[in-house]
Design a protein around this motif. Structure first.
Motif, PDB file in Angstrom:
ATOM      1  N   LEU A   1      45.474   0.308  26.232  1.00  0.00           N
ATOM      2  CA  LEU A   1      47.061  -0.739  26.584  1.00  0.00           C
ATOM      3  C   LEU A   1      46.776  -1.463  26.465  1.00  0.00           C
ATOM      4  CD1 LEU A   1      48.276   1.792  26.903  1.00  0.00           C
ATOM      5  CD2 LEU A   1      48.918   0.689  29.749  1.00  0.00           C
ATOM      6  N   THR A   2      46.097  -2.745  26.564  1.00  0.00           N
ATOM      7  CA  THR A   2      46.050  -3.948  26.680  1.00  0.00           C
ATOM      8  C   THR A   2      45.833  -4.682  25.211  1.00  0.00           C
ATOM      9  OG1 THR A   2      45.233  -4.305  28.541  1.00  0.00           O
ATOM     10  CG2 THR A   2      46.002  -6.759  27.579  1.00  0.00           C
TER      11      THR A   2
ATOM     12  N   ALA B   1      50.373  -3.967  18.013  1.00  0.00           N
ATOM     13  CA  ALA B   1      51.410  -2.995  17.692  1.00  0.00           C
ATOM     14  C   ALA B   1      52.514  -4.559  17.772  1.00  0.00           C
ATOM     15  CB  ALA B   1      52.178  -2.652  18.689  1.00  0.00           C
ATOM     16  N   ILE B   2      52.245  -5.389  18.337  1.00  0.00           N
ATOM     17  CA  ILE B   2      53.190  -6.673  18.308  1.00  0.00           C
ATOM     18  C   ILE B   2      53.095  -7.378  17.335  1.00  0.00           C
ATOM     19  CG2 ILE B   2      54.089  -8.633  19.170  1.00  0.00           C
ATOM     20  CD1 ILE B   2      53.473  -7.793  22.257  1.00  0.00           C
TER      21      ILE B   2
ATOM     22  N   TRP C   1      51.767  -6.192  14.192  1.00  0.00           N
ATOM     23  CA  TRP C   1      51.883  -5.231  13.106  1.00  0.00           C
ATOM     24  C   TRP C   1      52.986  -5.103  12.712  1.00  0.00           C
ATOM     25  CZ3 TRP C   1      53.009   0.475  13.900  1.00  0.00           C
ATOM     26  CH2 TRP C   1      52.921   1.481  12.823  1.00  0.00           C
ATOM     27  N   ARG C   2      53.676  -4.657  14.203  1.00  0.00           N
ATOM     28  CA  ARG C   2      55.168  -4.595  13.903  1.00  0.00           C
ATOM     29  C   ARG C   2      55.651  -6.716  13.280  1.00  0.00           C
ATOM     30  NH1 ARG C   2      58.391   0.029  15.347  1.00  0.00           N
ATOM     31  NH2 ARG C   2      57.257   1.420  15.123  1.00  0.00           N
TER      32      ARG C   2
ATOM     33  N   VAL D   1      54.959 -14.064  22.019  1.00  0.00           N
ATOM     34  CA  VAL D   1      54.063 -13.973  22.897  1.00  0.00           C
ATOM     35  C   VAL D   1      52.882 -15.148  22.347  1.00  0.00           C
ATOM     36  CG1 VAL D   1      52.357 -11.674  22.831  1.00  0.00           C
ATOM     37  CG2 VAL D   1      54.688 -11.193  23.277  1.00  0.00           C
TER      38      VAL D   1
ATOM     39  N   MET E   1      43.330   0.947  30.675  1.00  0.00           N
ATOM     40  CA  MET E   1      44.275  -0.065  30.667  1.00  0.00           C
ATOM     41  C   MET E   1      44.171  -1.322  29.885  1.00  0.00           C
ATOM     42  SD  MET E   1      44.711  -3.348  33.176  1.00  0.00           S
ATOM     43  CE  MET E   1      45.042  -3.985  31.460  1.00  0.00           C
ATOM     44  N   VAL E   2      42.597  -1.410  29.222  1.00  0.00           N
ATOM     45  CA  VAL E   2      41.944  -2.483  27.910  1.00  0.00           C
ATOM     46  C   VAL E   2      42.402  -2.126  27.350  1.00  0.00           C
ATOM     47  CG1 VAL E   2      40.271  -2.802  27.296  1.00  0.00           C
ATOM     48  CG2 VAL E   2      40.050  -3.058  29.749  1.00  0.00           C
TER      49      VAL E   2
ATOM     50  N   PHE F   1      46.648  -2.381  22.034  1.00  0.00           N
ATOM     51  CA  PHE F   1      47.590  -1.567  22.534  1.00  0.00           C
ATOM     52  C   PHE F   1      48.333  -2.243  21.549  1.00  0.00           C
ATOM     53  CE2 PHE F   1      49.470   1.776  20.214  1.00  0.00           C
ATOM     54  CZ  PHE F   1      51.333   1.773  20.429  1.00  0.00           C
ATOM     55  N   ILE F   2      48.963  -3.133  23.284  1.00  0.00           N
ATOM     56  CA  ILE F   2      50.112  -3.839  23.259  1.00  0.00           C
ATOM     57  C   ILE F   2      50.547  -4.899  22.002  1.00  0.00           C
ATOM     58  CG2 ILE F   2      51.614  -5.042  24.599  1.00  0.00           C
ATOM     59  CD1 ILE F   2      51.169  -3.361  26.906  1.00  0.00           C
ATOM     60  N   LEU F   3      49.227  -5.760  22.442  1.00  0.00           N
ATOM     61  CA  LEU F   3      48.743  -7.052  21.359  1.00  0.00           C
ATOM     62  C   LEU F   3      48.602  -6.206  20.120  1.00  0.00           C
ATOM     63  CD1 LEU F   3      46.440  -8.995  24.009  1.00  0.00           C
ATOM     64  CD2 LEU F   3      48.724  -9.076  23.022  1.00  0.00           C
TER      65      LEU F   3
ATOM     66  N   SER G   1      41.050   1.471  38.711  1.00  0.00           N
ATOM     67  CA  SER G   1      40.624   0.044  37.551  1.00  0.00           C
ATOM     68  C   SER G   1      39.948  -0.832  38.354  1.00  0.00           C
ATOM     69  CB  SER G   1      41.649  -0.633  36.945  1.00  0.00           C
ATOM     70  OG  SER G   1      42.167   0.583  35.860  1.00  0.00           O
TER      71      SER G   1
ATOM     72  N   LEU H   1      58.584  -3.053  23.710  1.00  0.00           N
ATOM     73  CA  LEU H   1      57.319  -1.548  22.831  1.00  0.00           C
ATOM     74  C   LEU H   1      58.551  -0.317  23.811  1.00  0.00           C
ATOM     75  CD1 LEU H   1      54.217  -3.721  23.826  1.00  0.00           C
ATOM     76  CD2 LEU H   1      54.824  -2.692  21.439  1.00  0.00           C
TER      77      LEU H   1
ATOM     78  N   LEU I   1      40.360   1.917  33.778  1.00  0.00           N
ATOM     79  CA  LEU I   1      39.968   0.847  33.421  1.00  0.00           C
ATOM     80  C   LEU I   1      39.905   1.199  32.347  1.00  0.00           C
ATOM     81  CD1 LEU I   1      39.314  -2.163  34.306  1.00  0.00           C
ATOM     82  CD2 LEU I   1      36.481  -1.667  33.926  1.00  0.00           C
ATOM     83  N   PHE I   2      39.458   1.551  31.325  1.00  0.00           N
ATOM     84  CA  PHE I   2      39.129   1.819  29.440  1.00  0.00           C
ATOM     85  C   PHE I   2      40.661   1.508  29.229  1.00  0.00           C
ATOM     86  CE2 PHE I   2      35.172   0.289  28.480  1.00  0.00           C
ATOM     87  CZ  PHE I   2      33.953   0.561  29.471  1.00  0.00           C
TER      88      PHE I   2
END
Lengths: 287, 261, 309
Positions: free
Chosen positions: A31-32, A38-39, A41-42, A264, A28-29, A34-36, C106, C140, A25-26
């Motif tokens: 990752l989410t 990265a978007i 930041w870049r 996004v 996954m969280v 990180f995804i947001l 999860s 990504l 779970l953590f």
């Protein structure tokens, strides 16, 4: 002795499994996030008033992405125009009128299956029906109709679930006052279910805004002027992102990441606004 | 708003069946105008079911058949050209749990009149005031009609529901255990309201509270389902004072004296 | 005690708000809308089939399904689906390998062990992930996954079925998590209480009682995730590479059914044989996802009936 040992083993197993599933779970969280992250930041460095409101220059490698934003906007509006009336109507039918029986079961099955059809299949469906048979050609209209088909299941489900949550007490009270079934639905039940319906619809629309495959063959061009009529081809944010990321002759990463961030951000803002509005409505009406 | 017609019900050999199973059979009684008739009996005896026949609310449940004759002011309410929807503007209903709409107090009360086509603001305002007055709620809410109905207390909400039902000027008001979900003070207020209302409107009330029935009703009907394989029946009906002091049927006496609940 | 107000008759019999004819018309429309879903689904099948007829006649279904060569633009052209089918299988396999264990794990933690304060946050994170468009995830993937795969596995290119599979797996996670969590959450608290009262730990309760009770819902979640993985288009278009060969392991570039259709559709002549073959490929794709969704729906319907509230 053995009993205590078994309990110790069970405790150890529990701790281990909690760790593993917790890590899932953590992860996954994380990752989410990180995804947001990265978007943002870049993409953030590219965001400027010019980027959003100006037309593209230099073969899409400079300037802004305004036509893509406008295209996505109109595609989403078009999707709403077609999908919401039909979707809400179907939801009303399923929640208030449908009898238990074979036909209803088939309707529900169709809706569930529609939700699982790959987006490219919707694209081909749209191509053959709206573009070719109905002769709309590649256009905003064809794209919106195609996206509407895709979004229909989400709106139907959201509508039906929201209607079901309205207590039957209210329907009884309205009928006992001499209102017809229909008036009861339109004046009492539907307004009460509105927050859930609106939120579900906005979430469905935000997903439609991010879809690429259905509009690939029905609506988009890589370079197009701002649409004047529904029969024009349009640019769209997801398609622009796709082409710039994979096929651009001259790489322009700042455009790519900026577009991703705008897309996004738009999708997220729609979703968050809808959820926030629903929470506010829910606080007023406590069943 | 109070009714114009006399609001007299005549039931003759009324039965109610759910699919193949008969729930109630052989009910015959007269419900007099401008008086309170109480339906009493142990739970499951069909009193609510019978009540819901009087405004054809049972039509809304699939597979229900109503037999026998139910006449309102001499006209059969299950007749072919009788519109159940229109009937319900003449026979109103108040439910056990208060169920105001999630709207303002004002919008709740005008819901019925608007259905009937009343449009003018002045007329609606007048209906709101008189309905809320008849329901003994006007003084408490007259300054805050735009307030959301859910912000009222339980007792106030029930009186709002009464006002809402009265707004269509019904001849009859059906009440299904209207005070059972309320505290004793609110319950008493409802009883007082009923006592005032019956001067102008016929009231049929279902209640499991015998003392309440004895206090407020003019006529009492006792229903009973003696076993699961026989339908419920009307055991005895008559003047309230007589029913409670000198009932004819032994079963009525047993119920009244508390020998079974 | 109270005089009937002089205006008592005003409430009676005005013009009804919604006239009876309008009432009937609107009701007809609502009833008709119930058929729209059936119409569209059937329509999809019909139009895919109509446009595939030419391909079936000139190439043949079996030849397409089993054909190993995909050279649509050569002369003579060859329309074998096998490379795309194998590619799709590899991508889906990798995706499921990632998202099924992580998703179910999860969901279990979310439903059974998460402290309540964190639960709302975690659920909104899942929803947030679900809202990210697939093309953005593809981007990504290009930026992070592809280079990593190339360097970590020492390949000449990171555009592989494996890379695509990883990102598709991430894409499917929210689907599996939310449906599996719904299924677990629906298990009555009384079952858990009973197990705990017998001296089981939380974990023992979970795997002995809760998961079996929710098993059909979890199965449905996996099936829906599978359907999603098979049907994903943009991620595979961007990450899987573009080789026409039948790959033996996921570490090569590959094509998928969805990628082939999406990639070539824009280039083909409408009405030509290549065009028709792509429709035939879409028909096959539709059939596969249809069956998968039917299975998931059947299982969910059984679970709904069991826990009918």
């Amino acid at each position: 002795m053995r009993h205590a040992q078994r309990i110790r083993q069970a405790r150890l197993a529990e701790a281990t499994m909690k760790l593993i599933t917790g890590a899932c779970l953590f992860g996954m969280v994380g990752l989410t996030v990180f995804i947001l992250g990265a978007i943002i930041w870049r993409g953030a460095p590219s965001i400027s008033a010019e980027f959003i409101f100006a037309m593209p220059k230099d073969n899409m490698t400079a300037g802004g992405i305004w036509p893509a934003i406008v295209g996505t906007f109109w595609l989403t509006v078009g999707t709403a125009i077609f999908a919401i009336p039909i979707g809400v109507s179907t939801g009303i039918y399923l929640a208030e009128y449908a009898q238990r029986g074979r036909v209803t079961r088939i309707i529900r099955l169709s809706i569930a299956n529609m939700a699982g059809v790959p987006s490219i299949v919707y694209g081909l469906f749209g191509l053959s029906v709206f573009v070719m048979v109905l002769k709309f050609n590649q256009s905003l209209l064809a794209g919106a109709l195609t996206l509407a088909c895709l979004t229909l299941p989400v709106i139907i489900t959201a509508t039906e679930e929201s209607l079901r949550q309205v207590p039957s007490d209210l329907r009884q009270a309205s009928l006992a006052l001499g209102a017809t079934r229909l008036r009861t639905i339109l004046r009492v039940v539907l307004p009460a279910a509105a927050p859930g319906i609106v939120t579900g619809s906005v979430l469905g629309l935000s997903r439609a805004a991010g879809e690429t495959a259905p509009i690939l063959v029905t609506a988009v061009a890589f370079s197009a002027p701002l649409p004047r009529t529904p029969f024009d081809r349009v640019m769209a944010l997801p398609y622009h992102l796709y082409i710039m990321a994979t096929q651009a002759v001259k790489p322009a990463p700042h455009i790519v990441w900026g577009t991703a961030l705008v897309l996004v951000a738009g999708v997220t803002i729609m979703g968050v606004a809808a959820s926030a509005w629903r929470s506010r409505q829910r606080r007023r009406i406590r069943w | 708003m109070v009714g114009v017609g006399t609001g007299v019900f005549d039931l003759n050999d009324v039965s109610v069946a759910y699919g193949k199973e008969t729930a109630i059979a052989g009910v015959s009684m007269h419900i007099p105008s401008r008086a309170v008739t109480a339906l009493i009996g142990p739970s499951g005896c069909g009193k609510s079911t019978l009540l819901r026949c009087l405004n054809r609310m049972n039509d809304e449940i699939g597979g229900v058949t109503v037999g026998g004759s139910i006449k309102l002011d001499g006209a059969e309410i299950y007749g072919k050209d009788v519109d159940a929807v229109e009937l319900r503007t003449r026979v109103g209903m108040v439910f056990q749990r208060p169920n105001p709409f999630p709207m303002s107090i004002y919008d709740n009360v005008v819901y019925g009149p608007k259905t009937l086509g009343v449009r003018k603001r002045a007329e609606l305002d007048e209906i709101v005031e008189s309905s809320l007055t008849d329901a003994a709620l006007w003084t408490e809410v007259k300054g805050s009609l735009k307030k959301h109905a859910f912000e009222l207390s339980g007792g106030q909400q029930q009186r709002l529901c009464i006002a809402r039902a009265l707004a269509t000027s019904p001849e009859v008001l059906l009440m299904d255990e209207p005070a059972s979900a309320l505290d004793p003070i609110s319950s008493q207020q409802i009883e007082d309201t009923i006592a005032d209302l019956k001067e102008h409107i016929t009231i049929v009330i279902v209640t499991h509270n015998m003392q309440q029935a004895a206090r407020i009703s003019d006529q009492t009907a006792f229903m009973l389902r003696e076993s699961m394989d026989r339908p419920s029946a009307l055991v005895e009906v008559g003047d309230t004072k007589v029913i409670f002091t000198n009932p004819t049927d032994k079963r009525t006496e047993a119920y009244i004296t508390g020998r079974f609940g | 005690m109270r005089q009937p107000p002089a205006s008592q008759s005003k409430t009676r019999r005005g013009r009804p708000g919604i006239s009876r004819t309008a009432d009937a018309v609107v009701r007809r429309l609502i009833a008709l809308s119930g058929l729209v879903a059936i119409l569209i689904l059937t329509g999809i099948f019909v139009f895919l089939a109509l446009n595939s007829v030419q391909a079936f006649q000139e190439v043949g279904l079996i030849a397409m399904l089993k054909g190993a060569d995909w050279y649509p633009t050569s002369d003579p052209a060859s329309f074998g689906f096998l490379p795309s089918e194998v590619g799709s299988l590899w991508v889906t396999f990798v995706a499921l390998l990632l998202c099924v264990p992580v998703g179910i794990g999860s969901a279990i933690y979310l439903s059974e062990f998460t402290p309540s304060g964190f639960k709302e946050f975690a659920k909104s994170m899942v929803e947030l992930m679900a809202a990210v468009p697939s093309v953005v995830l593809g981007l990504l993937g290009l930026a992070f996954v592809v280079p990593w795969v190339r360097t970590a596995l020492g390949l000449s290119s990171g555009l592989t079925a494996f890379s695509a599979g990883l990102v598709v797996g991430v894409l499917c996670l929210p689907t599996i998590i939310s449906i599996a969590e719904d299924a677990l959450h629906a298990v009555p608290e009384s079952l858990r209480q009973g197990s705990l009262a017998l001296g089981n730990t939380h974990w023992q309760t979970t795997y002995k009682v809760v998961v079996p009770a929710a098993s059909s819902g979890i199965f449905a979640a996996v099936m829906l995730g599978l359907g999603r993985a098979i049907g994903e288009t943009m991620v595979v278009l961007m990450l899987a590479g573009n080789s026409g060969l039948i790959i033996r392991d996921p570490f090569d570039a590959a094509r998928t059914l969805t990628g082939t259709i999406a990639g070539e559709m824009a280039e083909v002549v409408r009405g030509g044989l290549h065009f028709s073959v792509l429709f035939a490929m879409a028909l096959v794709l539709f059939a596969v996802t249809f069956v998968v969704n039917l299975a998931a729906d059947w299982v969910l319907e059984r679970q709904r009936r069991r826990w009918r509230r």
